[in-house]
Design a protein around this motif. Sequence first.
Motif, PDB file in Angstrom:
ATOM      1  N   THR A  13       0.852  -1.182   0.000  1.00 43.63           N
ATOM      2  CA  THR A  13       0.000   0.000   0.000  1.00 43.63           C
ATOM      3  C   THR A  13       0.894   1.240   0.000  1.00 43.63           C
ATOM      4  O   THR A  13       2.038   1.190   0.441  1.00 43.63           O
ATOM      5  N   ALA A  38      -0.696  -0.845  -4.634  1.00 45.12           N
ATOM      6  CA  ALA A  38      -1.919  -0.121  -4.299  1.00 45.12           C
ATOM      7  C   ALA A  38      -1.617   1.348  -4.047  1.00 45.12           C
ATOM      8  O   ALA A  38      -0.710   1.681  -3.289  1.00 45.12           O
ATOM      9  N   CYS A  55      -6.934   2.520  -4.966  1.00 40.97           N
ATOM     10  CA  CYS A  55      -7.649   2.677  -3.695  1.00 40.97           C
ATOM     11  C   CYS A  55      -8.097   4.127  -3.550  1.00 40.97           C
ATOM     12  O   CYS A  55      -7.689   4.998  -4.328  1.00 40.97           O
ATOM     13  N   LEU A  59      -9.406   5.095   3.537  1.00 39.43           N
ATOM     14  CA  LEU A  59      -8.738   3.823   3.806  1.00 39.43           C
ATOM     15  C   LEU A  59      -9.451   3.030   4.892  1.00 39.43           C
ATOM     16  O   LEU A  59      -9.349   1.808   4.948  1.00 39.43           O
ATOM     17  N   GLN A  62     -12.049   1.122   2.838  1.00 36.84           N
ATOM     18  CA  GLN A  62     -11.610   0.536   1.560  1.00 36.84           C
ATOM     19  C   GLN A  62     -11.832  -0.981   1.543  1.00 36.84           C
ATOM     20  O   GLN A  62     -11.516  -1.685   2.508  1.00 36.84           O
ATOM     21  N   TRP A  64     -10.502  -4.262   0.324  1.00 34.72           N
ATOM     22  CA  TRP A  64      -9.223  -4.789  -0.161  1.00 34.72           C
ATOM     23  C   TRP A  64      -9.362  -6.219  -0.692  1.00 34.72           C
ATOM     24  O   TRP A  64      -8.342  -6.853  -0.998  1.00 34.72           O
ATOM     25  N   HIS A  76       2.437  -2.319   4.598  1.00 37.16           N
ATOM     26  CA  HIS A  76       1.503  -1.188   4.695  1.00 37.16           C
ATOM     27  C   HIS A  76       2.275   0.122   4.880  1.00 37.16           C
ATOM     28  O   HIS A  76       2.714   0.453   5.967  1.00 37.16           O
ATOM     29  N   ALA A  78       0.899   3.084   3.220  1.00 36.98           N
ATOM     30  CA  ALA A  78      -0.060   4.181   3.057  1.00 36.98           C
ATOM     31  C   ALA A  78      -0.335   4.849   4.396  1.00 36.98           C
ATOM     32  O   ALA A  78      -0.604   4.176   5.391  1.00 36.98           O
ATOM     33  N   SER A 103      -5.342   1.430   8.926  1.00 36.46           N
ATOM     34  CA  SER A 103      -4.439   0.292   9.129  1.00 36.46           C
ATOM     35  C   SER A 103      -5.194  -0.912   9.681  1.00 36.46           C
ATOM     36  O   SER A 103      -4.967  -2.059   9.269  1.00 36.46           O
ATOM     37  N   VAL A 106      -7.277  -2.637   6.748  1.00 35.72           N
ATOM     38  CA  VAL A 106      -6.546  -3.507   5.824  1.00 35.72           C
ATOM     39  C   VAL A 106      -6.007  -4.729   6.554  1.00 35.72           C
ATOM     40  O   VAL A 106      -5.968  -5.839   5.998  1.00 35.72           O
TER      41      VAL A 106
END
Length: 325
Positions: A13, A38, A55, A59, A62, A64, A76, A78, A103, A106
Amino acid sequence: MHTSFNPHSFLVTGASGFVGRALTQYLGAQAGTHVVCAARRHIPCTAPNMTFFQCNDALETQDWHTALNGVEVVIHLAARVHVMQDTAASPADEFRRINVQGSINVARQAADAGTRRFIFISSLKVNGEQTRPGHPFQANDAANPQDPYGISKHEAEQALLAIGRETGMEIVILRPPLIYGPGVRANFERLMRLVQRGVPLPFGAVHNVRSMVALENFVDLIALSTWHAQAPGKIFLVSDDHDVSIAQLLRMLAKGMKKYIWLIPIPPALIVALACLAGKSMDASRLLDSLQVDISETKRTLNWQPPYAMQEAINKTVTSFISKQ
């Protein structure tokens, strides 16, 4: 008991960011891998084993599911990063929405999809903003975040470790300091511009100690963390293992540029006073304070050494900077 394994399928991400671009290129160059990149904005996939996943800004909600299909390791990256002039109505809420809830979202979907390992790129700001001379941050220090960004990263760490205990998904947390390398922006780029211009700089009497990490060294550690048996459940600090003062850093930049640098020995207290008068006290702190990490635990646990020496990495950074002028 965790065991080493050889992952072949990755979701990264934040793949369009400074670290994300370098990491996806590195992973995509390995034989037999598949990398899902992503990001919010489209990025070209430069190899047939790389695919792009679009994406959105939310978040925390989102979906996934498609991106996680068959993925063994999530990295991760992002995040909502530190913002100098934040225009959000509530910066703390925005950091929590993206960095904490995003976080968690995802990670829970990854655990449900059967992902084996989840690597979270946190920040040294979880440890604090500065260190005392001779007292670098250690891997087992109590967290002491000072701003909404650091607080959100710490809260995300705690939530992810809890998810790992609940689901069995392996969690690895990396806390980098300032990351530099080809394409670096912000303060590091500003320092390079000052050195390039050859202007006298008032840091000749500054003897602080700062840790940084070269992009290539950081990517190397992330890649190692994707498979190492001793990585899960731990928090690792990272650096080049070569700490410098601001004066030493400027000399290294000048050496990379093959330029003369004139550092005037002005007392740090006077620099701070002048910076405060100019409304630049935060900028002065970033240049003059010490922020040092001890990575001995990282080296010992993962049997890792930074593969690139600091001057070598600075030379690459400078070369890239000059080539884009």
